[in-house]
Design an enzyme around this catalytic site. Sequence first.
Site, short mmCIF file in Angstrom:
data_model
loop_
_atom_site.label_atom_id
_atom_site.label_comp_id
_atom_site.label_asym_id
_atom_site.label_seq_id
_atom_site.Cartn_x
_atom_site.Cartn_y
_atom_site.Cartn_z
CG ASP A 11 60.25 -74.04 -1.94
OD1 ASP A 11 61.41 -73.61 -1.97
OD2 ASP A 11 59.42 -73.78 -2.83
NE ARG A 16 57.02 -66.77 -2.46
CZ ARG A 16 58.29 -67.03 -2.76
NH1 ARG A 16 59.23 -66.44 -2.06
NH2 ARG A 16 58.60 -67.86 -3.73
CE LYS A 66 57.25 -71.38 -4.53
NZ LYS A 66 58.64 -71.86 -4.77
CG HIS A 77 64.02 -71.64 -9.90
ND1 HIS A 77 63.22 -72.41 -9.10
CD2 HIS A 77 64.04 -70.41 -9.34
CE1 HIS A 77 62.76 -71.68 -8.09
NE2 HIS A 77 63.25 -70.45 -8.21
CB SER A 135 60.33 -70.01 -1.43
OG SER A 135 61.55 -70.30 -2.08
CG HIS A 136 63.98 -67.24 -0.57
ND1 HIS A 136 63.35 -67.45 -1.76
CD2 HIS A 136 64.12 -65.90 -0.43
CE1 HIS A 136 63.12 -66.28 -2.34
NE2 HIS A 136 63.58 -65.33 -1.55
CG ASP A 159 64.85 -72.98 -2.16
OD1 ASP A 159 64.74 -74.22 -2.25
OD2 ASP A 159 64.20 -72.21 -2.90
CG ASP A 186 61.70 -74.46 -5.47
OD1 ASP A 186 62.53 -73.94 -4.70
OD2 ASP A 186 60.78 -73.82 -5.99
NE ARG A 187 65.61 -70.51 -5.08
CZ ARG A 187 66.11 -69.36 -4.63
NH1 ARG A 187 66.89 -68.63 -5.40
NH2 ARG A 187 65.84 -68.94 -3.41
#
Length: 466
Positions: free
Chosen positions: A252, A15, A111, A342, A101-102, A250, A254-255
């Site tokens: 991407d 990142r 990732k 997660h 992500s966030h 979020d 994934d959460r």
Amino acid sequence: MTIDLSASFKAYDVRGIVGESITAETVRATGAAFVDVLDLAGRTVLVGGDMRPSSPEFMDAFAEGAVRRGADVLMIGLISTDELYYASGTLDAAGVTFTASHNPAAYNGMKMSKAGAVPVSSETGLYDIRDLAQRYLDEGAIPAAPAPGTVTERDVLTGYAEYLRSLVDLSGTRPLKVVVDAGNGMAGLTTPAVLGDAVLPALPLEIVPLYFELDGTFPNHPANPLEPENLVDLQRAVQEHGADLGIAFDGDADRCFVVDERGGTVSPSAVTALVAEREIERARAEGVETPVIIHNLITSRAVPELVTARGGRPVRTRVGHSFIKAVMAQESAVFGGEHSAHYYFRDFFNADTGMLAAMHLLAALGEQERPLSELMHQYDPYAASGEVNSTVEDKAGAVRRVVDALADRDVVVETLDGTTLSCPDEGWWFNLRPSNTEPFLRLNVEAKDVETMERVRDRVLGLVRS
């Protein structure tokens, strides 16, 4: 001047700020190093990305580096992070998705996954990729492989939606009205595909969309539902529409985070407990005598208590997805959950997917008539502080002050991940974990009641901040 990649390569992913610590040049070198370190010449490499403005350029640059080193690149386009895991698992191919992500709009990152959705972390090759990419940057050239690879394209959204629906059948649920806040992130694409009728037949779900427009500048609010202020719009919409629940993803996707019909937040630990119960029941029906459930050490104690009561075996691990995924594989676990929202599934290649967790929650709600607030009450019996951050330069010294002041013969001290103190006789425990990247100590407290939790929280914070 060559960019120092150590600024953007973290323990689990990459990142950085676009144009500063992550550029097309660094991404191209990383694509080449990814192929070399993981020995992917002549094999398929998946490349996708989220809706951030820089993602298309970075996807092309990574593909250029990978092809130059002999990999055959399959471009899978706009994807959520768990779509990468789906594609990596079903196609048995290594891959990368571009996302931060966030993080705010100025950021992007990577990732990475080995074939079968096995994570690439600092312990499994990420720093080797960094070092080789740095060498390519320093030398100013990426050597050409004897046989360069090819580039093809494939859409994976329909397959992803079909796969998730095969794991949780929502077709027979009672009608539910669901507000979904995509935060202008990738859930704006995946929600209509999985829960709506964009690519598959409609389910008995009425989806009320919030911020489904893909926009990596995040014009409405940051795509970080972990912060309470970013749930305000969802909470208001749930009440305005008379919805059964609200779900926020979020950036991407994934959460997932959940609010009930009253707009109250649902603890990720409670979601973990509910999904664990369902997965234990399914595994036992399939003949697994004692299904294993993974939880990290800041998850509510309600989770291991429920797992044990339902005939499963709880296994506690450190915070962090690479640790969870590794233990999932080692223990042949059926499910794992983190208090950060997660959620990991054996049937999803031991990878995390917020969408599948949301589907389990919808199924559980739709199988009975109670509102979500009543359904979840049984999974959330304790009082929790949530994560409280303190800015502390001498983090080790602050932890020592706490241990010296509170540790006695009735208090158990553990150092699995940070420092955990627990006092079963008084019904409380807390964990202090130092941040790896910021001068923060992160405190999580749980107790038998609010009064005890607040007393312990305030005592610890007073010691930390003194």
